[in-house]
Design a protein around this motif. Structure first.
Motif, PDB file in Angstrom:
ATOM      1  N   CYS A  35       0.838  -1.195   0.000  1.00 35.84           N
ATOM      2  CA  CYS A  35       0.000   0.000   0.000  1.00 35.84           C
ATOM      3  C   CYS A  35       0.876   1.249   0.000  1.00 35.84           C
ATOM      4  O   CYS A  35       2.099   1.172   0.027  1.00 35.84           O
ATOM      5  CB  CYS A  35      -0.896   0.005   1.234  1.00 35.84           C
ATOM      6  SG  CYS A  35      -1.804  -1.536   1.511  1.00 35.84           S
ATOM      7  N   GLU A  36       0.232   2.410  -0.033  1.00 34.04           N
ATOM      8  CA  GLU A  36       0.899   3.671   0.241  1.00 34.04           C
ATOM      9  C   GLU A  36       0.118   4.397   1.329  1.00 34.04           C
ATOM     10  O   GLU A  36      -1.113   4.278   1.413  1.00 34.04           O
ATOM     11  CB  GLU A  36       1.005   4.556  -1.008  1.00 34.04           C
ATOM     12  CG  GLU A  36       2.040   4.065  -2.007  1.00 34.04           C
ATOM     13  CD  GLU A  36       2.347   5.096  -3.080  1.00 34.04           C
ATOM     14  OE1 GLU A  36       2.146   6.312  -2.838  1.00 34.04           O
ATOM     15  OE2 GLU A  36       2.797   4.688  -4.164  1.00 34.04           O
ATOM     16  N   ILE A  37       0.862   5.147   2.176  1.00 33.43           N
ATOM     17  CA  ILE A  37       0.244   5.862   3.282  1.00 33.43           C
ATOM     18  C   ILE A  37       0.670   7.328   3.254  1.00 33.43           C
ATOM     19  O   ILE A  37       1.722   7.685   2.724  1.00 33.43           O
ATOM     20  CB  ILE A  37       0.576   5.221   4.644  1.00 33.43           C
ATOM     21  CG1 ILE A  37       2.099   5.094   4.844  1.00 33.43           C
ATOM     22  CG2 ILE A  37      -0.091   3.868   4.765  1.00 33.43           C
ATOM     23  CD1 ILE A  37       2.498   4.493   6.189  1.00 33.43           C
ATOM     24  N   PHE A  38      -0.184   8.155   3.846  1.00 31.02           N
ATOM     25  CA  PHE A  38       0.017   9.609   3.910  1.00 31.02           C
ATOM     26  C   PHE A  38      -0.402  10.084   5.283  1.00 31.02           C
ATOM     27  O   PHE A  38      -1.436   9.650   5.812  1.00 31.02           O
ATOM     28  CB  PHE A  38      -0.834  10.286   2.835  1.00 31.02           C
ATOM     29  CG  PHE A  38      -0.890  11.793   2.917  1.00 31.02           C
ATOM     30  CD1 PHE A  38      -0.070  12.569   2.121  1.00 31.02           C
ATOM     31  CD2 PHE A  38      -1.780  12.438   3.774  1.00 31.02           C
ATOM     32  CE1 PHE A  38      -0.123  13.965   2.174  1.00 31.02           C
ATOM     33  CE2 PHE A  38      -1.842  13.824   3.843  1.00 31.02           C
ATOM     34  CZ  PHE A  38      -1.009  14.587   3.034  1.00 31.02           C
ATOM     35  N   GLY A  39       0.382  10.978   5.864  1.00 32.91           N
ATOM     36  CA  GLY A  39       0.012  11.571   7.145  1.00 32.91           C
ATOM     37  C   GLY A  39       0.398  13.033   7.211  1.00 32.91           C
ATOM     38  O   GLY A  39       1.376  13.457   6.583  1.00 32.91           O
ATOM     39  N   LEU A  40      -0.369  13.796   7.955  1.00 32.90           N
ATOM     40  CA  LEU A  40      -0.107  15.216   8.146  1.00 32.90           C
ATOM     41  C   LEU A  40      -0.279  15.568   9.612  1.00 32.90           C
ATOM     42  O   LEU A  40      -1.275  15.180  10.242  1.00 32.90           O
ATOM     43  CB  LEU A  40      -1.079  16.054   7.314  1.00 32.90           C
ATOM     44  CG  LEU A  40      -1.171  17.553   7.660  1.00 32.90           C
ATOM     45  CD1 LEU A  40       0.060  18.293   7.135  1.00 32.90           C
ATOM     46  CD2 LEU A  40      -2.437  18.186   7.096  1.00 32.90           C
TER      47      LEU A  40
END
Length: 257
Positions: A2-7
């Protein structure tokens, strides 16, 4: 995978440009998408079990501002768990003090028997959901033993110990949050980067712009608060390196979906 993103940001930040770039990778991760805008009083979770680039809902969603102090996003390439809504990230739920937790995962648990009891408890059939349920259960047990809510330092120590144990032999790229802190971990080189600027940090599997992205601190838990690195945990040194055996195991798992 998968790919993940966080802010994590000191103030609400509109992340549309970064998210549009992130979701454009979904042609290689077509088994679902998810988005969480997180605040201390809750989390808005949106997800579908279809390719992000083919989602009319997501296209409309990204035509409006997506902003928060903490944001998580995920695009799924299924290895463990069928392609269906209940297996899409993020996973979310409350601990026994009412604090809401939200988690996304990029990786595979090859061997960690402590997660096995959650096969019967989870809604879907992913190892990622089992990780989430296990973390919340361990937190609940610690809070019950103490008789009150754990403070941040106690929670961080608990999660640090769990992840040091779980990372051995497993690929464990995690982002999770309680609406105040954003926790992050990777033990696979070159699979999680961070960009820090203007009281904000963005995390992503691959850099999403031409800016000065850097690898996230490796084989250790980190926590971000108000857009800045707040605490770094134990260097457990359990690096995940793909091998022929792990790839054969992934193939066997994927063939059974």
């Amino acid at each position: 995978m998968c790919e993940i993103f966080g802010l994590s940001s000191q103030s609400d930040f509109e992340a549309n440009d970064y998210l549009k770039n992130f979701y454009s990778h979904s042609t290689h991760h077509p088994h679902g998408w998810g988005l969480a805008c997180i605040a201390r009083n809750g989390a808005l979770i949106e997800k579908e079990s279809i390719e992000a680039s083919k989602s009319n809902y997501l296209k409309e969603r990204l035509s409006q501002p997506v902003e928060s102090k903490i944001i998580l996003a995920h695009i799924r390439y299924a290895t463990i768990g069928n392609v269906e809504y209940r297996n899409c990230h993020p996973f979310t739920g409350k601990d026994n003090t009412g604090r809401r937790w939200t988690l996304i995962h990029n990786g595979t648990i090859f061997d960690y028997p402590k997660l096995n009891p959650y096969i019967q408890k989870q809604m879907g059939d992913t190892d990622s959901e089992r990780i989430f349920l296990y973390l919340v259960d361990r937190l609940n047990a610690a809070q019950t033993k103490k008789g009150s809510r754990l403070v941040f330092e106690e929670r961080f120590e608990l999660f640090d110990n769990i992840i040091c144990d779980m990372a051995k032999g497993n690929k464990l790229n995690l982002l999770f949050s309680d609406g105040k802190y954003l926790y992050a971990h990777t033990n696979c080189k070159g699979t999680l980067y961070c960009l820090t600027k203007n009281n904000m940090t963005i995390l992503a599997t691959v850099p999403l712009s031409e800016e000065a992205w850097q690898p996230l601190p490796f084989t250790r838990l980190t926590a971000f608060y108000n857009g800045k690195l707040y605490k770094t945990g134990t260097n457990h040194e359990h690096e995940y390196i793909e091998s022929e055996e792990s790839m054969r195991m992934l193939y066997r798992i994927f063939a059974n979906l």
